[in-house]
Design a protein around this motif. Sequence first.
Motif, PDB file in Angstrom:
ATOM      1  N   ILE A 179      22.078  68.974 -68.697  1.00 33.49           N
ATOM      2  CA  ILE A 179      20.679  68.537 -68.661  1.00 33.49           C
ATOM      3  C   ILE A 179      20.491  67.455 -69.729  1.00 33.49           C
ATOM      4  N   PRO A 180      20.161  66.228 -69.345  1.00 36.58           N
ATOM      5  CA  PRO A 180      19.948  65.168 -70.341  1.00 36.58           C
ATOM      6  C   PRO A 180      18.777  65.496 -71.262  1.00 36.58           C
ATOM      7  N   ARG A 181      18.885  65.063 -72.517  1.00 33.86           N
ATOM      8  CA  ARG A 181      17.786  65.200 -73.477  1.00 33.86           C
ATOM      9  C   ARG A 181      17.070  63.863 -73.598  1.00 33.86           C
ATOM     10  N   ALA A 182      15.760  63.903 -73.519  1.00 31.63           N
ATOM     11  CA  ALA A 182      14.976  62.673 -73.587  1.00 31.63           C
ATOM     12  C   ALA A 182      14.983  62.085 -74.992  1.00 31.63           C
ATOM     13  N   GLU A 183      15.160  62.939 -76.002  1.00 33.56           N
ATOM     14  CA  GLU A 183      15.153  62.482 -77.388  1.00 33.56           C
ATOM     15  C   GLU A 183      16.373  63.039 -78.107  1.00 33.56           C
ATOM     16  N   HIS A 190      28.526  91.741 -66.845  1.00 34.01           N
ATOM     17  CA  HIS A 190      27.530  90.914 -67.535  1.00 34.01           C
ATOM     18  C   HIS A 190      27.739  89.443 -67.208  1.00 34.01           C
ATOM     19  N   LEU A 191      26.630  88.709 -67.216  1.00 38.54           N
ATOM     20  CA  LEU A 191      26.643  87.256 -67.050  1.00 38.54           C
ATOM     21  C   LEU A 191      26.304  86.639 -68.413  1.00 38.54           C
ATOM     22  N   VAL A 192      27.139  85.713 -68.859  1.00 42.66           N
ATOM     23  CA  VAL A 192      26.975  85.103 -70.179  1.00 42.66           C
ATOM     24  C   VAL A 192      26.937  83.587 -70.024  1.00 42.66           C
ATOM     25  N   ALA A 193      26.082  82.933 -70.796  1.00 40.22           N
ATOM     26  CA  ALA A 193      25.989  81.474 -70.779  1.00 40.22           C
ATOM     27  C   ALA A 193      26.448  80.908 -72.113  1.00 40.22           C
ATOM     28  N   GLY A 194      27.221  79.833 -72.047  1.00 40.38           N
ATOM     29  CA  GLY A 194      27.576  79.065 -73.236  1.00 40.38           C
ATOM     30  C   GLY A 194      26.807  77.766 -73.223  1.00 40.38           C
ATOM     31  N   VAL A 195      26.147  77.432 -74.321  1.00 40.93           N
ATOM     32  CA  VAL A 195      25.290  76.245 -74.383  1.00 40.93           C
ATOM     33  C   VAL A 195      25.750  75.347 -75.518  1.00 40.93           C
ATOM     34  N   LYS A 196      26.004  74.081 -75.209  1.00 42.68           N
ATOM     35  CA  LYS A 196      26.315  73.086 -76.228  1.00 42.68           C
ATOM     36  C   LYS A 196      25.161  72.105 -76.322  1.00 42.68           C
ATOM     37  N   VAL A 197      24.565  72.028 -77.527  1.00 44.24           N
ATOM     38  CA  VAL A 197      23.476  71.085 -77.761  1.00 44.24           C
ATOM     39  C   VAL A 197      24.055  69.848 -78.426  1.00 44.24           C
ATOM     40  N   SER A 198      24.023  68.728 -77.739  1.00 43.70           N
ATOM     41  CA  SER A 198      24.417  67.457 -78.338  1.00 43.70           C
ATOM     42  C   SER A 198      23.194  66.558 -78.382  1.00 43.70           C
ATOM     43  N   GLN A 199      23.351  65.376 -78.947  1.00 40.23           N
ATOM     44  CA  GLN A 199      22.177  64.521 -79.070  1.00 40.23           C
ATOM     45  C   GLN A 199      21.735  63.943 -77.729  1.00 40.23           C
ATOM     46  N   GLY A 200      22.666  63.836 -76.775  1.00 39.94           N
ATOM     47  CA  GLY A 200      22.297  63.252 -75.502  1.00 39.94           C
ATOM     48  C   GLY A 200      22.021  64.229 -74.389  1.00 39.94           C
ATOM     49  N   ALA A 201      22.513  65.477 -74.531  1.00 37.96           N
ATOM     50  CA  ALA A 201      22.388  66.416 -73.415  1.00 37.96           C
ATOM     51  C   ALA A 201      22.562  67.849 -73.891  1.00 37.96           C
ATOM     52  N   ILE A 202      22.188  68.774 -73.014  1.00 38.16           N
ATOM     53  CA  ILE A 202      22.479  70.195 -73.202  1.00 38.16           C
ATOM     54  C   ILE A 202      23.403  70.609 -72.054  1.00 38.16           C
ATOM     55  N   THR A 203      24.590  71.086 -72.408  1.00 37.53           N
ATOM     56  CA  THR A 203      25.577  71.501 -71.417  1.00 37.53           C
ATOM     57  C   THR A 203      25.624  73.019 -71.369  1.00 37.53           C
ATOM     58  N   VAL A 204      25.550  73.580 -70.146  1.00 37.66           N
ATOM     59  CA  VAL A 204      25.564  75.030 -69.959  1.00 37.66           C
ATOM     60  C   VAL A 204      26.771  75.410 -69.106  1.00 37.66           C
ATOM     61  N   LEU A 205      27.512  76.404 -69.563  1.00 37.91           N
ATOM     62  CA  LEU A 205      28.623  76.950 -68.793  1.00 37.91           C
ATOM     63  C   LEU A 205      28.361  78.438 -68.579  1.00 37.91           C
ATOM     64  N   LEU A 206      28.345  78.869 -67.325  1.00 42.24           N
ATOM     65  CA  LEU A 206      28.128  80.272 -66.993  1.00 42.24           C
ATOM     66  C   LEU A 206      29.469  80.949 -66.733  1.00 42.24           C
ATOM     67  N   ASP A 219      12.637  75.396 -75.742  1.00 44.62           N
ATOM     68  CA  ASP A 219      12.242  75.224 -74.335  1.00 44.62           C
ATOM     69  C   ASP A 219      13.355  74.546 -73.529  1.00 44.62           C
ATOM     70  N   GLN A 220      13.997  73.547 -74.124  1.00 46.21           N
ATOM     71  CA  GLN A 220      15.065  72.826 -73.429  1.00 46.21           C
ATOM     72  C   GLN A 220      16.240  73.750 -73.110  1.00 46.21           C
ATOM     73  N   ILE A 221      16.622  74.590 -74.075  1.00 45.33           N
ATOM     74  CA  ILE A 221      17.752  75.505 -73.857  1.00 45.33           C
ATOM     75  C   ILE A 221      17.419  76.519 -72.772  1.00 45.33           C
ATOM     76  N   ALA A 222      16.221  77.112 -72.854  1.00 48.31           N
ATOM     77  CA  ALA A 222      15.817  78.109 -71.856  1.00 48.31           C
ATOM     78  C   ALA A 222      15.790  77.494 -70.460  1.00 48.31           C
ATOM     79  N   LEU A 223      15.258  76.279 -70.345  1.00 45.92           N
ATOM     80  CA  LEU A 223      15.190  75.598 -69.052  1.00 45.92           C
ATOM     81  C   LEU A 223      16.587  75.281 -68.530  1.00 45.92           C
ATOM     82  N   ALA A 224      17.474  74.848 -69.424  1.00 47.85           N
ATOM     83  CA  ALA A 224      18.832  74.487 -69.010  1.00 47.85           C
ATOM     84  C   ALA A 224      19.585  75.697 -68.475  1.00 47.85           C
ATOM     85  N   VAL A 225      19.431  76.856 -69.126  1.00 52.70           N
ATOM     86  CA  VAL A 225      20.089  78.071 -68.643  1.00 52.70           C
ATOM     87  C   VAL A 225      19.553  78.467 -67.276  1.00 52.70           C
TER      88      VAL A 225
END
Length: 408
Positions: free
Chosen positions: A122-126, A93-109, A136-142
């Motif tokens: 992936i930087p967050r505009a807001e 299996h392939l698993v992604a870890g996602v950290k949502v911070s105020q400035g960016a979304i970090t993805v680790l596969l 949408d941001q999380i799905a795009l980042a993955v």
Amino acid sequence: MDDSGAPTAARGGGIEARRPGRARVLRTIRQHTQVARVDIARETGISPATVTAITADLLSEGLIERISPDAGERPKTSRGRPREALKIRGAAHLVAGVKVSQGAITVLLVDFEGRELGTQEIPRAERRSSAAALVDQIALAVDRACHAIGLDPARVSAVGVGLAGYVDGLRGLVHWSSALTERNVPLADLLSQRVHYAVFIDNDANLVATAEHLFGRGQALRTFLVVTIQHGIGLGVVIDGQLYRGARGCGAEFGHTKVAPGDGAACQCGQRGCLEAYTSEYALLRQAEEVGAGTFTDMAALQEAAAQGDAGIADLLSAAGEYFSMGLANLINIFDPELIILAFEAAGNHPLCQPEIVEAVHSKVVQVDVAPPEIVVHNWGDRMWAKGAAAYGIERLTHLLVEDLGAP
């Protein structure tokens, strides 16, 4: 008897006899690079016959694989055929870890074995988004993280998502988060409707504790605390080897414990007098502006100003340290942990992680004829949060796979 307490012969090694021990067997295999069945039986207390049946199920499902023993590595005194070893099958299996911070979304596969395959930020505009926009941001980042290392996003089996705030991880519900403009968001369900993989969410401090438990300083410990210092102040609690969540799924909110009575400083959660309203980055930057010290962009700028002799900024940082040391002392007095880990995401040193803060904590705890718990600093950055999210995704996915194994 097998591990469920029923005689193995009477149960016939059937599905029901094997079901209770699957998670324990798989967890034991994961803890080793490779391990033989006889060692699994010894470590888990499950009968060898049941271990053989369980591992046959896991092999059949492709969750583990055999490692052919190298006869040349056997001790000369050994006799007979070398023992066959088993290991987690990383390609399962392939698993992604996602950290949502105020400035960016970090993805680790990572693969199912936990090996890191790639990371993407992936930087967050807001700084705060609607639930729909964040999904949408999380799905795009993955997707972008997969494409960056040449993998098809369709291969992703599960995603663990960590974000700050009051998060009921077991229900997938975000009561409140500084990353969202809305409250009481069923984020796991919303993201699940958008993507094809299993989605699990949790408070980001809980995920740092999970990462420390599986990969870091907490591996050999039963009870320890992780205090996260980022935009806010978080806490992950591991008691007797288990993550503590609280009755509502959002316990251990250290940053929102009250340290000032009455009309205290405003906190981003909407209340007043919270610890993080006096110690977090956003609070200290706000206070610096309120006392006329100027506008600062980050903690490094505040520290530099204090080092250059700005007495007002130095006083702000000193007061924050006093509040923080009192808070840590209270945690020790309540939980009596083996270890406290201070985890922060910024580069360099943090003013709340200085030796004098640790000394102040030890002077405030209940004094007994035993040394107080060690307090250590672990700066892994956002990658630490994402790794914890990936570990959480593996754990929850494993639970689903084990429950479904052999189901009618």
